[in-house]
Design a protein around this motif. Structure first.
Motif, PDB file in Angstrom:
ATOM      1  N   CYS A 143       0.534  -1.019  -0.026  1.00  0.00           N
ATOM      2  CA  CYS A 143       0.117   0.112  -0.029  1.00  0.00           C
ATOM      3  C   CYS A 143       1.187   1.174   0.106  1.00  0.00           C
TER       4      CYS A 143
ATOM      5  N   GLY B  86       2.137   3.727   1.358  1.00  0.00           N
ATOM      6  CA  GLY B  86       2.507   4.926   2.680  1.00  0.00           C
ATOM      7  C   GLY B  86       2.688   3.680   3.843  1.00  0.00           C
ATOM      8  N   ASP B  87       3.204   2.691   2.971  1.00  0.00           N
ATOM      9  CA  ASP B  87       3.741   1.596   3.715  1.00  0.00           C
ATOM     10  C   ASP B  87       4.918   1.601   3.996  1.00  0.00           C
ATOM     11  N   THR B  88       5.250   1.160   5.442  1.00  0.00           N
ATOM     12  CA  THR B  88       6.770   1.714   5.849  1.00  0.00           C
ATOM     13  C   THR B  88       7.940   0.997   6.163  1.00  0.00           C
TER      14      THR B  88
ATOM     15  N   GLN C 266       9.421   4.477   2.409  1.00  0.00           N
ATOM     16  CA  GLN C 266       8.047   4.249   2.816  1.00  0.00           C
ATOM     17  C   GLN C 266       7.170   4.658   0.708  1.00  0.00           C
TER      18      GLN C 266
ATOM     19  N   LYS D 265       1.710  -0.749   7.788  1.00  0.00           N
ATOM     20  CA  LYS D 265       0.936  -1.251   7.233  1.00  0.00           C
ATOM     21  C   LYS D 265       0.057   0.229   7.150  1.00  0.00           C
ATOM     22  N   ASP D 266       0.684   1.311   5.626  1.00  0.00           N
ATOM     23  CA  ASP D 266      -1.040   2.635   6.091  1.00  0.00           C
ATOM     24  C   ASP D 266      -1.940   2.170   6.237  1.00  0.00           C
ATOM     25  N   GLU D 267      -2.849   2.803   7.149  1.00  0.00           N
ATOM     26  CA  GLU D 267      -4.424   2.866   7.648  1.00  0.00           C
ATOM     27  C   GLU D 267      -5.158   2.799   6.632  1.00  0.00           C
TER      28      GLU D 267
ATOM     29  N   THR E 190      -5.167  10.341   0.516  1.00  0.00           N
ATOM     30  CA  THR E 190      -3.690   9.530   1.050  1.00  0.00           C
ATOM     31  C   THR E 190      -2.893   9.967   1.863  1.00  0.00           C
TER      32      THR E 190
ATOM     33  N   ALA F 285       0.823   9.616   2.788  1.00  0.00           N
ATOM     34  CA  ALA F 285       1.658   9.531   2.372  1.00  0.00           C
ATOM     35  C   ALA F 285       2.175   9.741  -0.257  1.00  0.00           C
TER      36      ALA F 285
END
Length: 214
Positions: free
Chosen positions: A98, A100-102, A111, A164-166, A194, A196
């Motif tokens: 996703c 925004g996932d880091t 990210q 994980k991005d919300e 979003t 990020a």
């Protein structure tokens, strides 16, 4: 999840359709440890800084899982880095990751910011005229990392998910709305919001939203 290959290359001049073209798409695998800044990977470079590189697109990433498809299309074995990616990865395909996932790659923290937007230079690299369109149609685009924490990495660096991005916007979903579900205002707004998301994709989606509401 793992790093299969780290690839770098400086811009070079080639001839495309009878005209001189400068491109940084030609990348070569390296085994040494390289420093990653907020802008790019050591030893790497981009020709068109308007659309490549910079904080939102410091590292180009491509899943090794897609190589089999392209090898079948082209009828030849492909070396890591063929798609101009800095990192060839395994276990991080577009349908599962996703925006925004880091992640941590050794000491580096990155990210996901946006899908990779294929251009005509890919057609030249692969000697396949509709390569960019095929990439859009299949969703096998790859994506970009921004660098949150600088440091050094190599192909032996451990890759692990930090968060994980919300919002849960997969790269595949962003591609679907970008190229196919172009009039879905609700989806466009959701992606644009979003946090990020890269500045360029945010601007593009907000512009489309305004046009739909006109």
């Amino acid at each position: 999840m793992e790093i299969v290959s780290v690839n770098v290359g400086l811009p070079q001049s080639i001839v495309y359709q009878g005209k001189e073209l400068v491109t940084g798409i030609y990348k070569t695998p390296v085994s040494s440890s390289l420093f990653v800044s907020k802008e790019q990977l050591e030893g790497d470079g981009q020709a068109d800084l308007e659309v490549h590189g910079g904080p939102d697109k410091a590292l180009c990433v491509y899943p090794v899982e897609h190589y089999a498809f392209w090898e079948q299309v082209l009828g030849q074995k492909l070396e890591a880095g063929t798609f101009g990616e800095n990192l060839t990865v395994r276990g991080l395909v577009e349908t599962e990751v996703c925006i925004g996932d880091t992640y941590a790659i050794g000491e580096v923290i990155v990210q996901i910011t946006q899908p990779r937007q294929p251009c005509f230079k890919l057609a030249k690299r692969l000697d396949l005229g509709n390569a960019a369109l095929q990439m859009q149609e299949t969703g096998y685009t790859g994506y970009y990392f921004r660098v949150l924490q600088e440091g050094s990495l190599s192909k032996d660096s451990k890759l692990k998910l930090i968060a994980k991005d919300e919002a849960g916007i997969t790269v595949a979903y962003a591609n679907q709305v970008k190229y196919h579900d172009k009039t879905n205002a609700e989806a466009i707004l959701r992606i644009a919001q979003t946090q990020a998301l890269s500045a360029s994709w945010k601007k593009s989606f907000l512009k489309r939203l305004v046009e739909l509401q006109a």
